[in-house]
Design a protein around this motif. Sequence first.
Motif, short mmCIF file in Angstrom:
data_model
loop_
_atom_site.label_atom_id
_atom_site.label_comp_id
_atom_site.label_asym_id
_atom_site.label_seq_id
_atom_site.Cartn_x
_atom_site.Cartn_y
_atom_site.Cartn_z
N PRO A 68 -19.85 -71.03 -29.25
CA PRO A 68 -21.26 -70.97 -29.63
C PRO A 68 -22.09 -70.47 -28.45
CG PRO A 68 -20.65 -73.23 -29.12
CD PRO A 68 -19.38 -72.41 -29.02
N THR A 69 -23.14 -69.70 -28.74
CA THR A 69 -24.06 -69.23 -27.69
C THR A 69 -25.49 -69.36 -28.19
OG1 THR A 69 -23.91 -66.94 -28.48
CG2 THR A 69 -22.39 -67.59 -26.73
N LEU A 70 -26.41 -69.32 -27.23
CA LEU A 70 -27.84 -69.35 -27.53
C LEU A 70 -28.51 -68.13 -26.92
CD1 LEU A 70 -28.84 -73.09 -26.93
CD2 LEU A 70 -28.81 -71.88 -29.13
N GLY A 71 -29.46 -67.56 -27.64
CA GLY A 71 -30.27 -66.46 -27.12
C GLY A 71 -31.74 -66.83 -27.16
N PHE A 72 -32.47 -66.42 -26.14
CA PHE A 72 -33.91 -66.70 -26.04
C PHE A 72 -34.62 -65.37 -25.77
CE2 PHE A 72 -31.49 -70.32 -24.57
CZ PHE A 72 -32.05 -71.39 -25.27
N SER A 73 -35.54 -65.00 -26.66
CA SER A 73 -36.24 -63.71 -26.53
C SER A 73 -37.75 -63.92 -26.46
CB SER A 73 -35.92 -62.80 -27.72
OG SER A 73 -34.55 -62.53 -27.81
N TYR A 74 -38.40 -62.99 -25.76
CA TYR A 74 -39.86 -62.96 -25.73
C TYR A 74 -40.30 -61.52 -25.91
CZ TYR A 74 -44.72 -63.34 -24.33
OH TYR A 74 -46.08 -63.28 -24.33
N PHE A 75 -41.28 -61.28 -26.81
CA PHE A 75 -41.77 -59.94 -27.11
C PHE A 75 -43.03 -59.65 -26.29
CE2 PHE A 75 -38.85 -60.43 -30.48
CZ PHE A 75 -38.52 -59.15 -30.92
N ALA A 91 -45.90 -58.86 -30.77
CA ALA A 91 -46.18 -59.16 -29.36
C ALA A 91 -46.55 -60.63 -29.20
CB ALA A 91 -47.30 -58.28 -28.86
N GLY A 92 -46.01 -61.25 -28.14
CA GLY A 92 -46.27 -62.65 -27.87
C GLY A 92 -45.34 -63.62 -28.58
N GLN A 93 -44.43 -63.09 -29.39
CA GLN A 93 -43.52 -63.95 -30.15
C GLN A 93 -42.36 -64.42 -29.28
OE1 GLN A 93 -40.97 -62.27 -33.42
NE2 GLN A 93 -42.40 -63.44 -34.68
N PHE A 94 -41.95 -65.67 -29.52
CA PHE A 94 -40.78 -66.25 -28.86
C PHE A 94 -39.73 -66.53 -29.92
CE2 PHE A 94 -38.48 -70.01 -27.14
CZ PHE A 94 -37.98 -69.43 -25.99
N VAL A 95 -38.47 -66.17 -29.65
CA VAL A 95 -37.40 -66.29 -30.64
C VAL A 95 -36.21 -67.03 -30.02
CG1 VAL A 95 -35.81 -65.05 -32.17
CG2 VAL A 95 -38.09 -64.11 -31.70
N ILE A 96 -35.65 -67.98 -30.77
CA ILE A 96 -34.40 -68.64 -30.39
C ILE A 96 -33.36 -68.32 -31.44
CG2 ILE A 96 -33.23 -70.84 -30.02
CD1 ILE A 96 -35.81 -72.01 -29.03
N VAL A 97 -32.16 -67.93 -31.01
CA VAL A 97 -31.08 -67.63 -31.95
C VAL A 97 -29.81 -68.36 -31.53
CG1 VAL A 97 -30.54 -65.49 -30.70
CG2 VAL A 97 -29.70 -65.80 -33.03
N GLY A 98 -29.20 -69.05 -32.50
CA GLY A 98 -27.89 -69.68 -32.29
C GLY A 98 -26.82 -68.81 -32.92
N ARG A 99 -25.77 -68.53 -32.15
CA ARG A 99 -24.75 -67.58 -32.60
C ARG A 99 -23.34 -68.15 -32.49
NH1 ARG A 99 -27.87 -63.69 -28.88
NH2 ARG A 99 -28.97 -62.23 -30.26
N ALA A 100 -22.46 -67.67 -33.34
CA ALA A 100 -21.02 -67.79 -33.13
C ALA A 100 -20.57 -66.49 -32.48
CB ALA A 100 -20.29 -68.00 -34.46
N THR A 101 -19.89 -66.58 -31.35
CA THR A 101 -19.63 -65.41 -30.51
C THR A 101 -18.15 -65.29 -30.16
OG1 THR A 101 -21.84 -65.50 -29.54
CG2 THR A 101 -20.17 -64.34 -28.27
N VAL A 102 -17.63 -64.08 -30.31
CA VAL A 102 -16.26 -63.76 -29.89
C VAL A 102 -16.34 -62.94 -28.60
CG1 VAL A 102 -14.10 -62.62 -30.47
CG2 VAL A 102 -15.41 -63.78 -32.26
N VAL A 103 -15.72 -63.45 -27.53
CA VAL A 103 -15.66 -62.75 -26.25
C VAL A 103 -14.24 -62.19 -26.11
CG1 VAL A 103 -15.95 -62.93 -23.75
CG2 VAL A 103 -17.33 -64.36 -25.28
N ALA A 104 -14.13 -60.85 -26.10
CA ALA A 104 -12.82 -60.19 -26.11
C ALA A 104 -12.71 -59.24 -24.93
CB ALA A 104 -12.62 -59.44 -27.42
N PRO A 105 -12.12 -59.67 -23.81
CA PRO A 105 -11.97 -58.79 -22.65
C PRO A 105 -11.08 -57.58 -22.95
CG PRO A 105 -11.64 -61.09 -22.03
CD PRO A 105 -11.66 -61.04 -23.53
N SER A 106 -11.43 -56.44 -22.34
CA SER A 106 -10.59 -55.23 -22.39
C SER A 106 -10.00 -55.04 -21.00
CB SER A 106 -11.43 -54.01 -22.80
OG SER A 106 -12.06 -54.22 -24.03
#
Length: 219
Positions: free
Chosen positions: A74-81, A34-49
Amino acid sequence: MTHTYKTMVILGSLAALGLAGAGHAQEAFVPKHAGQFVIVGRATVVAPSEKGDILTAAGVDSGLNVAVGNSTVPTLGFSYFFTDHIAVEGILGTSKHKISAVGPSTNVEVHDTWVLPPVVTLQYHFNPAGKVSPYVGAGVNLMDWYGGKDKNGFKVRLKNGAGTAVQAGVDVALKGHWALNVDYKKVFYKTDARINDGALKSKVTLDPAVTSIGLAYRF
């Protein structure tokens, strides 16, 4: 072998290497809490159906369908617990897609466009104190089309809008504040396409699969 398949093979190999490294690492790691902040850098494939019939202004089927190409970005994610188990995540990124009109004897590119699709999900993390911590989530997304370039004499306009998303993933703690992240989202989204000032039209279901791998840092 398609571009997307090659990309997923590379991403899968990286994930396997990361998991192997995590298995041999003996250093302490920072658990989720609880209270943690997380940053994640990703390689992302976007594949429409995608699916969508192209109709005339009078509603007559032209015999053509909409096809939308995949994109790797590339994408970025930002999380808070909020608690040890419950977090909110926001995803930022932008992808470029080729749009074509296809039929039995037709495959013509009509438009290139960028889309800004931020996604916000509420997540539940099953094993926050463990080295391997799976999670699921659900939320909403927006689609903002921009920077479009018409092709081959066509004029295409796409309507911005909102959709929903579901998510599943896993974090594998490496050492210290670092973790390997593998993430999958399914976005449910429809848009209206207006072609040649309304001479043609289509209601397009996109519903992209968004598959990612990356490194996270836990503060």
